[in-house]
Write a protein that holds these residues in place. Sequence first.
Motif, PDB file in Angstrom:
ATOM      1  N   GLU A   1      -7.893 -10.587  -8.555  1.00 15.67           N
ATOM      2  CA  GLU A   1      -7.098  -9.439  -7.628  1.00 15.67           C
ATOM      3  C   GLU A   1      -8.031  -9.546  -6.256  1.00 15.67           C
ATOM      4  OE1 GLU A   1      -5.494  -5.653  -9.070  1.00 15.67           O
ATOM      5  OE2 GLU A   1      -7.326  -4.894  -7.854  1.00 15.67           O
TER       6      GLU A   1
ATOM      7  N   SER B   1      -0.687  -4.095   4.531  1.00 17.37           N
ATOM      8  CA  SER B   1      -1.814  -4.627   3.730  1.00 17.37           C
ATOM      9  C   SER B   1      -1.181  -4.356   2.389  1.00 17.37           C
ATOM     10  CB  SER B   1      -3.026  -3.413   3.925  1.00 17.37           C
ATOM     11  OG  SER B   1      -3.825  -3.479   4.953  1.00 17.37           O
TER      12      SER B   1
ATOM     13  N   TYR C   1      -7.293  -8.123  -1.956  1.00 16.82           N
ATOM     14  CA  TYR C   1      -6.843  -7.415  -0.945  1.00 16.82           C
ATOM     15  C   TYR C   1      -6.175  -8.425   0.198  1.00 16.82           C
ATOM     16  CZ  TYR C   1      -7.884  -3.128  -3.791  1.00 16.82           C
ATOM     17  OH  TYR C   1      -7.898  -2.246  -4.816  1.00 16.82           O
TER      18      TYR C   1
ATOM     19  N   SER D   1      -2.535  -9.944  -7.257  1.00 17.95           N
ATOM     20  CA  SER D   1      -3.091  -9.951  -8.630  1.00 17.95           C
ATOM     21  C   SER D   1      -2.376 -11.376  -9.044  1.00 17.95           C
ATOM     22  CB  SER D   1      -2.462  -8.737  -9.454  1.00 17.95           C
ATOM     23  OG  SER D   1      -3.118  -7.545  -8.823  1.00 17.95           O
TER      24      SER D   1
ATOM     25  N   GLY E   1       0.776  -1.212  -0.019  1.00 17.69           N
ATOM     26  CA  GLY E   1       0.051   0.025   0.149  1.00 17.69           C
ATOM     27  C   GLY E   1       0.673   1.035  -0.008  1.00 17.69           C
TER      28      GLY E   1
ATOM     29  N   SER F   1       4.913  -2.955  -8.040  1.00 14.27           N
ATOM     30  CA  SER F   1       4.444  -4.366  -7.245  1.00 14.27           C
ATOM     31  C   SER F   1       5.657  -5.348  -7.951  1.00 14.27           C
ATOM     32  CB  SER F   1       3.368  -5.002  -8.270  1.00 14.27           C
ATOM     33  OG  SER F   1       3.564  -4.605  -9.824  1.00 14.27           O
TER      34      SER F   1
ATOM     35  N   ARG G   1      -1.943  -5.769  -2.270  1.00 15.59           N
ATOM     36  CA  ARG G   1      -3.069  -6.176  -2.972  1.00 15.59           C
ATOM     37  C   ARG G   1      -2.156  -7.312  -3.923  1.00 15.59           C
ATOM     38  NH1 ARG G   1      -3.855  -1.635  -5.704  1.00 15.59           N
ATOM     39  NH2 ARG G   1      -2.820  -2.128  -7.585  1.00 15.59           N
TER      40      ARG G   1
END
Length: 305
Positions: A262, A245, A264, A249, A212, A218, A247
């Motif tokens: 995707e 946190s 979280y 994918s 985050g 990424s 994400r």
Amino acid sequence: MALVKLQPGDITSDDPIPFPIYSADGKLLLQEGQSVTTSSLLDRLYDLGYRKSTEKVRSGPFNPVSHAPQVNTELLISSAHAHEKALPKPEAISGRSMNVLPTLKHRVEFFRLTPAGGSEAIHVDLVGVVHEKTIIVRSTGPDESVVLDPEHSYQAKLFTGSHLSTFSTRLTPDGVGPFGCYYLEYPDNLIHATVRKHRRVTTSFPAKLQSGEYQRASVDVTVSNISLIGAGVSSSVDFLTVGQSARLSMNLSVAQRVRPVEVYVEVRNRREKDGGFFYGLEFVRVSDEVRLEIKDFVLDSLATL
């Protein structure tokens, strides 16, 4: 004491039973509140078990009693001998009378049929089960052109609740029915395995994980295991801390189709491993559609084991 035979659905695996269970001659086999934790014990209880005719079958959540009731295994075994049946070996049940395939009253999560010795699944759905007689499946191919060969045998894997059932079958003599249906022989041998509630499968496929942090690129990771509630990933980069946190994918391959998803996540654990870093991730925000995609992937992966 008036007793009635246990019926399918009266008790379930991993849930506290809502009433005492007795043998045919009234001896207590299992006390109220005890959980049935193995498929072999559940099958044995259905084979030997009775309940009071005045007991009502559970219709909602059950609160177990405060003390810890115990299984009366001595009585259960002696009752089995009285019925001239040996206890089944753990995780394996043989013989038609001991087979427990689901009927339409049970929730079938996944059914997979492959030719014996093959690896590519045949696209069929389980339509119904006639106990000890036949299994009915229906073609789900794009043009319903699936053809089952009466000369070949097939391996089937079936998920219901927390159980994986594996068996061999083949077409019955009158195996082809209307509307793309086929009739398969009821299995002589049936192997059960209990699968954990949140099924976790071992994997090895690439994915992208983005923290985050503002404008942080990424990072390439490898998903080493996945379940409906989380995943384990490894990376050569140490870029996340516990509680952070991110994400995730990834592309999930199910039924010869790639499904980009995707989710979280939140980092629940971190450790160094083999010169790299391993992160245990919990899914904290997942759409219903993506959750179904993950479930399909997990079930499909389990069926190939």
